[in-house]
Design a protein around this motif. Structure first.
Motif, mmCIF file in Angstrom:
data_model
loop_
_atom_site.group_PDB
_atom_site.id
_atom_site.type_symbol
_atom_site.label_atom_id
_atom_site.label_comp_id
_atom_site.label_asym_id
_atom_site.label_seq_id
_atom_site.Cartn_x
_atom_site.Cartn_y
_atom_site.Cartn_z
ATOM 1 N N ARG A 83 39.937 36.090 42.897
ATOM 2 C CA ARG A 83 40.219 37.206 43.808
ATOM 3 C C ARG A 83 41.727 37.313 44.007
ATOM 4 O O ARG A 83 42.418 36.300 44.175
ATOM 5 C CB ARG A 83 39.524 37.006 45.151
ATOM 6 N N VAL A 84 42.225 38.534 43.980
ATOM 7 C CA VAL A 84 43.649 38.792 44.163
ATOM 8 C C VAL A 84 43.820 39.760 45.321
ATOM 9 O O VAL A 84 43.167 40.815 45.365
ATOM 10 C CB VAL A 84 44.286 39.392 42.893
ATOM 11 N N ALA A 85 44.672 39.417 46.263
ATOM 12 C CA ALA A 85 44.968 40.289 47.402
ATOM 13 C C ALA A 85 46.423 40.738 47.309
ATOM 14 O O ALA A 85 47.324 39.924 47.081
ATOM 15 C CB ALA A 85 44.726 39.570 48.722
ATOM 16 N N ILE A 86 46.648 42.038 47.465
ATOM 17 C CA ILE A 86 48.002 42.591 47.499
ATOM 18 C C ILE A 86 48.359 42.861 48.952
ATOM 19 O O ILE A 86 47.686 43.653 49.632
ATOM 20 C CB ILE A 86 48.095 43.884 46.679
ATOM 21 N N ILE A 87 49.400 42.186 49.429
ATOM 22 C CA ILE A 87 49.832 42.307 50.820
ATOM 23 C C ILE A 87 51.166 43.038 50.843
ATOM 24 O O ILE A 87 52.141 42.604 50.215
ATOM 25 C CB ILE A 87 50.003 40.919 51.474
ATOM 26 N N LEU A 135 41.314 42.717 44.414
ATOM 27 C CA LEU A 135 40.768 42.762 43.060
ATOM 28 C C LEU A 135 39.897 41.525 42.864
ATOM 29 O O LEU A 135 40.293 40.417 43.229
ATOM 30 C CB LEU A 135 41.887 42.775 42.020
ATOM 31 N N ILE A 136 38.725 41.707 42.276
ATOM 32 C CA ILE A 136 37.783 40.600 42.092
ATOM 33 C C ILE A 136 37.282 40.598 40.652
ATOM 34 O O ILE A 136 36.941 41.653 40.097
ATOM 35 C CB ILE A 136 36.586 40.718 43.060
ATOM 36 N N GLU A 137 37.275 39.410 40.051
ATOM 37 C CA GLU A 137 36.722 39.259 38.708
ATOM 38 C C GLU A 137 35.804 38.045 38.698
ATOM 39 O O GLU A 137 36.244 36.928 38.988
ATOM 40 C CB GLU A 137 37.844 39.078 37.681
ATOM 41 N N ARG A 138 34.530 38.270 38.402
ATOM 42 C CA ARG A 138 33.564 37.183 38.339
ATOM 43 C C ARG A 138 33.414 36.714 36.895
ATOM 44 O O ARG A 138 33.343 37.533 35.979
ATOM 45 C CB ARG A 138 32.214 37.620 38.914
#
Length: 386
Positions: free
Chosen positions: A15-19, A28-31
């Motif tokens: 999971r990527v969070a842009i702050i 953004l999420i990639e399983r």
């Protein structure tokens, strides 16, 4: 503007969070078991041609056949030809492909529900500064690079590098290439050429299936999301930190020092209230700071957003109260669309205002907010219904 990237990595998902300025703007999420297919290149075989839909179904080795529209099956000479508008024409699909034909396609849109992936024969391979366009000879520049002198410099440098290295392909210069050195552009160009050569070697096989897979989300984050405004990239997995630093040393040397291992006691997504922001993004009602609310409803055909004053009563008169609520809602709507990854047709029911100037100002503020958040949105004028 201050920007920070937070990466939460587990064996099951990334999971990527842009702050931005301390506020969650995008997640953004990639399983691992369900990685996205966008950008992947496949050798496929045309399974069925549908003249009535100007399209064909292509077997690319997945559970469902991919959908290829005629507009995506012709060389993209320019936007008019590929879209079939403003005098451009799209040939009959029967003239482009036949059942049993072998085609090389790239995924534009992931499968959804009962629908297969949407694909194109207009291939592109992205790196940090450039996008390689096999079969093309044009050099395009991102519209966000606005200075004429810089656009001209980048165009000439890419043309000169292509000539020196005898590269028979077109390129698009990405926004982050603004101010990039010749050495950086050359390194990017060589990487893309090597990638395309690997794909061409795999074309010798006649099997239907995957030819090229895009980078995993962790490395795409470094390639696509890191900008001059990015102050830190914090990651909670040591192996991922090393992989990112290795990637940065090759392609983003100025970024290596910004990559940090997060070893705090709290999970990394508790910083800046990311977990809370994710839960809020799943709710249909969004609270505005003033006390107003947004109510978002998604259907298959469109998304509707209703703006309400809620508990906001204002300080002056009714018109001013409605105007201020609508302005706050416009900024919040841009953020929510990006955070929730909402596209397609979006209808916003703002609170009715009497003054024409306020209506024009609201449309302008909404347009600017969508532009700042990177959404390629087209905003229509406000209707008589508000």
């Amino acid at each position: 503007m201050s920007e920070e990237l937070l990466l939460s990595v587990t064996p099951q998902e990334t999971r990527v969070a842009i702050i931005i300025n301390g506020v969650l703007r995008e997640i953004l999420i990639e399983r691992q078991r369900a990685r996205g297919l966008v950008g992947n290149i496949y050798r496929g075989r045309v399974a069925r041609v549908l003249p009535g839909m100007q399209a064909a179904f292509v077997d690319i080795g997945l559970q469902r056949s991919a959908f290829l529209h005629a507009a995506n099956a012709v060389p993209k000479i320019d936007d008019r030809v590929s879209r079939g508008v403003d005098g451009g024409t799209v040939p009959d699909i029967k003239l482009l492909v036949r059942e049993g034909d072998t085609v090389v396609v790239q995924v534009l849109k992931d499968p959804l529900g009962s629908k297969g992936a949407r694909v194109t024969t207009q291939l592109s391979i992205a790196s940090r500064y450039l996008v390689l366009l096999p079969g093309s000879s044009r050099v395009g520049i991102s519209q966000r690079i606005t200075q004429p002198s810089e656009r001209e410099r980048l165009t000439q440098q890419v043309i000169e590098l292509s000539t020196q290295l005898d590269v028979k392909a077109g390129f698009i210069v990405r926004t982050v290439a603004d101010g990039a050195s010749v050495e950086s552009l050359k390194s990017d160009l060589l990487f893309l050429v090597r990638s395309w050569e690997v794909i061409r070697e795999r074309l010798n096989s006649n099997d239907v299936g995957l030819l090229h897979e895009d980078l995993p989300l962790t490395l795409r984050t470094a390639r696509d999301l890191v900008t001059e405004e990015t102050t830190r990239i914090r990651v909670d997995d040591q192996a991922t930190v090393e992989a990112l630093r290795d990637f940065a040393r090759d392609f983003l040397p100025q970024t290596s020092c910004r990559i940090e291992y997060y070893s705090g006691a709290q999970p990394i997504f508790y910083l800046f209230g990311v977990e809370e922001g994710i839960q809020e993004a799943l709710a249909t009602t969004v609270q505005l700071q003033s006390g107003g609310t947004l109510v978002l409803e998604q259907t298959e055909s469109m998304t509707t957003i209703d703006v309400n004053t809620g508990g906001y009563v204002g300080r002056h008169n009714l018109e001013e109260t409605l105007f201020r609520t609508n302005l706050e809602a416009a900024s919040a709507i841009a953020r929510e669309l990006r955070l929730r990854n909402i596209g397609g047709i979006i209808i916003v029911d703002f609170i009715d205002m009497e003054e024409t100037e306020h209506r024009h100002d609201l449309v302008r503020v909404l347009t600017e907010a969508l532009h700042r958040d990177g959404a390629g949105a087209q905003v229509a004028d406000m209707s008589d219904f508000g």
